[in-house]
Scaffold this motif. Structure first.
Motif, short mmCIF file in Angstrom:
data_model
loop_
_atom_site.label_atom_id
_atom_site.label_comp_id
_atom_site.label_asym_id
_atom_site.label_seq_id
_atom_site.Cartn_x
_atom_site.Cartn_y
_atom_site.Cartn_z
N PHE A 157 0.67 -1.45 -0.08
CA PHE A 157 -0.17 0.50 -0.22
C PHE A 157 0.90 0.99 0.06
O PHE A 157 1.78 1.51 1.09
N ILE A 158 0.91 2.40 -0.78
CA ILE A 158 1.64 3.23 -1.21
C ILE A 158 0.48 4.51 -1.06
O ILE A 158 -0.73 5.05 -0.56
N ILE A 159 0.87 4.69 0.77
CA ILE A 159 0.65 5.58 1.34
C ILE A 159 1.08 7.23 0.81
O ILE A 159 2.11 8.02 1.15
N GLY A 160 -0.32 8.34 -0.17
CA GLY A 160 0.50 9.49 -0.84
C GLY A 160 0.29 10.40 0.41
O GLY A 160 0.22 10.25 1.79
N PRO A 161 1.09 11.60 1.04
CA PRO A 161 1.04 12.99 1.75
C PRO A 161 -0.11 13.04 1.82
O PRO A 161 -1.36 12.93 1.33
N GLY A 162 -0.03 14.31 3.10
CA GLY A 162 -1.37 15.09 3.14
C GLY A 162 -2.14 14.27 5.33
O GLY A 162 -2.13 12.90 5.42
N GLU A 216 10.99 0.42 -7.69
CA GLU A 216 12.14 -0.90 -7.17
C GLU A 216 11.27 -1.68 -6.45
O GLU A 216 11.35 -2.90 -6.35
N ILE A 217 10.42 -1.15 -5.41
CA ILE A 217 9.73 -2.12 -4.83
C ILE A 217 9.22 -3.16 -4.85
O ILE A 217 8.40 -3.39 -4.37
N ILE A 218 7.49 -2.11 -5.75
CA ILE A 218 6.66 -2.79 -5.76
C ILE A 218 6.78 -3.46 -7.46
O ILE A 218 5.45 -4.11 -8.11
N LYS A 219 7.48 -3.68 -8.75
CA LYS A 219 8.02 -3.94 -9.31
C LYS A 219 7.96 -5.15 -9.57
O LYS A 219 8.44 -6.15 -9.07
N GLY A 220 6.33 -5.54 -9.81
CA GLY A 220 5.89 -7.04 -10.70
C GLY A 220 4.80 -7.73 -9.28
O GLY A 220 4.73 -8.77 -9.23
N LYS A 221 4.96 -6.66 -8.00
CA LYS A 221 3.92 -7.01 -7.06
C LYS A 221 2.44 -6.30 -6.66
O LYS A 221 2.27 -4.96 -8.08
N LYS A 222 2.14 -6.84 -6.53
CA LYS A 222 0.43 -6.53 -6.61
C LYS A 222 0.26 -5.56 -5.48
O LYS A 222 1.47 -5.34 -4.19
N ALA A 223 0.10 -4.43 -5.76
CA ALA A 223 -0.30 -2.98 -5.22
C ALA A 223 -1.17 -2.35 -5.01
O ALA A 223 -1.93 -2.32 -5.62
N VAL A 243 1.07 -0.10 -10.64
CA VAL A 243 0.03 -0.46 -9.85
C VAL A 243 -1.17 -0.82 -10.75
O VAL A 243 -1.68 -1.05 -10.41
N GLY A 244 -1.96 -0.31 -11.74
CA GLY A 244 -2.74 -0.13 -12.13
C GLY A 244 -3.99 1.34 -11.86
O GLY A 244 -4.39 0.96 -10.54
N LYS A 245 -4.63 1.89 -12.96
CA LYS A 245 -5.45 3.04 -11.94
C LYS A 245 -6.73 2.65 -11.44
O LYS A 245 -6.72 2.71 -10.64
N GLU A 246 -6.87 1.20 -11.30
CA GLU A 246 -7.93 0.36 -10.79
C GLU A 246 -7.63 -0.14 -9.34
O GLU A 246 -8.11 -0.53 -8.84
N HIS A 247 -6.63 0.51 -8.78
CA HIS A 247 -5.96 0.23 -8.00
C HIS A 247 -5.63 1.55 -7.20
O HIS A 247 -4.77 1.68 -6.12
#
Length: 372
Positions: free
Chosen positions: A237-242, A281-288, A317-321
């Motif tokens: 899970f990539i958590i954006g700022p704010g 590097e972290i998410i390459k080829g992974k679910k995110a 990641v894909g826009k659906e995610h």
């Protein structure tokens, strides 16, 4: 023949994708380049100027040498008159101010300038409200209300103004924050003045606003909805700022980079304050999944303060995610205007258009339109 002045801050935005939260100062630029940052301003300026290229024989373009406008004008198919002088590769804020003063002396009908809040401050300091201006957004932090919503829209607003389709202008806020404090998680915004900009509510952004204390319970509900989505195993899970996304981290009792991007895996913090390269590097080829919030009053999802979540990251990641979270108050404050994306990749911006599900509370959602 109307005159168009063009000034480019060639280093604006370089700190964004590498996670430096700004580009002000020699040392920050040195760090950005060391981390592999590439200039953002040239391409985005060319995107804006292309709207004017069709009418190049009806307009006079006046600009500064080399990377401060000349190169971008020529790349867009324009033949500018070049004034002033710079030391190429070592431009400064003083160059921007001098350029603006010379544009004022040239009596340009509209000054287009490319940069971020620091650039807007330079322009404001140099010319105040003595000329009509419009910003092309290329910086990392853009709190000021003097910028168009995207580079392309900057070109459209400029064209409509020069053709007389936009007749009114107004004073818009020039805002900036303390970058050093910003990197330590402290948002200290200050009003530095006003610039005259064309009045076009669709394509010119508002000044950024923050949340209010009474939203605390709503934010808790939003956080719990996102945390429930984290039950899926082996998903990053990539958590954006704010401050809205910060509530998620607080509920998980994890340290949060308020103004940066963090990465969770199985509800654990695995990377903090990451840049674009680290994310890939972290998410390459992974679910995110990407979790982003809406910038208050402006409505941005991508392209303002979260450039680390770049087009390459979004496509991986894909826009659906993409998970969008915001309070209903933030959406209401947009007064029907769409959410905005300005990733720097026009094709991706088009793909992200449409309607997106926005989490507005615990098990509470609304569909909201995304434009660009």
């Amino acid at each position: 023949m109307k005159k168009v002045g063009i000034i480019v801050n060639p280093v604006a935005g370089m700190g964004g994708r590498v996670g430096l939260k700004g580009s002000d100062g020699v040392e920050i630029l040195r760090m950005a380049r060391k981390l592999g940052a590439e200039p953002e301003s040239p391409k985005r300026t060319v995107d804006a100027l292309k709207s004017l290229a069709t009418f190049k024989d009806q307009l006079e373009f006046i600009t500064y040498p080399h990377e401060m406008g000349e190169d971008e004008c020529r790349a867009a198919g324009l033949s500018p008159r070049v004034i002033g002088s710079i030391q190429s590769g070592e431009t400064t804020a003083e160059d921007t101010e001098k350029a603006a003063q010379l544009m004022l002396a040239e009596n340009v009908d509209l000054l287009l300038f490319a940069g971020g809040d620091g650039t807007a401050r330079n322009i404001c300091h140099a010319v105040k409200q003595k000329m009509l201006t419009l910003g092309i957004p290329t910086g990392v932090k853009i709190h000021s209300a003097v910028y168009a919503t995207t580079p392309g829209n900057a070109g459209e607003v400029a064209l409509m103004t020069l053709e007389g389709r936009i007749k009114d202008d107004h004073l818009a806020e020039v805002m900036d924050i303390d970058e050093a404090a910003f990197r330590n998680g402290i948002v200290s915004a200050k009003l530095y003045g006003f610039l005259r900009v064309p009045t076009e509510s669709r394509f010119v952004q508002n000044a950024k606003s923050g949340g209010i204390a009474s939203e605390k319970e709503v934010l808790q509900g939003i956080a719990m909805s996102v945390i429930e989505a984290m039950t899926a195993k082996d998903v990053y899970f990539i958590i954006g700022p704010g401050t809205t996304t910060r509530t998620i981290m607080e509920n998980l009792r994890l340290e949060n980079t308020l103004l940066g991007v963090d990465v969770l895996y199985n509800k654990q913090l695995v990377a903090q304050d990451v840049n674009e390269a680290q994310l890939l590097e972290i998410i390459k080829g992974k679910k995110a999944r990407i979790v982003v919030t809406v910038i208050g009053r402006q409505g941005y999802l991508f392209g303002r303060g979260n450039q680390q979540i770049s087009p390459r990251v979004i496509r991986e990641v894909g826009k659906e995610h993409i998970i969008v979270i915001a309070t209903k108050e933030k959406l209401i404050a947009l007064q029907g205007r769409p959410l905005l994306v300005d990733t720097g990749d026009e094709e991706l911006d088009k793909e992200l258009q449409g309607y997106v599900k926005v989490t507005t509370g615990y098990a509470d959602y609304t569909m909201y339109k995304v434009g660009y």
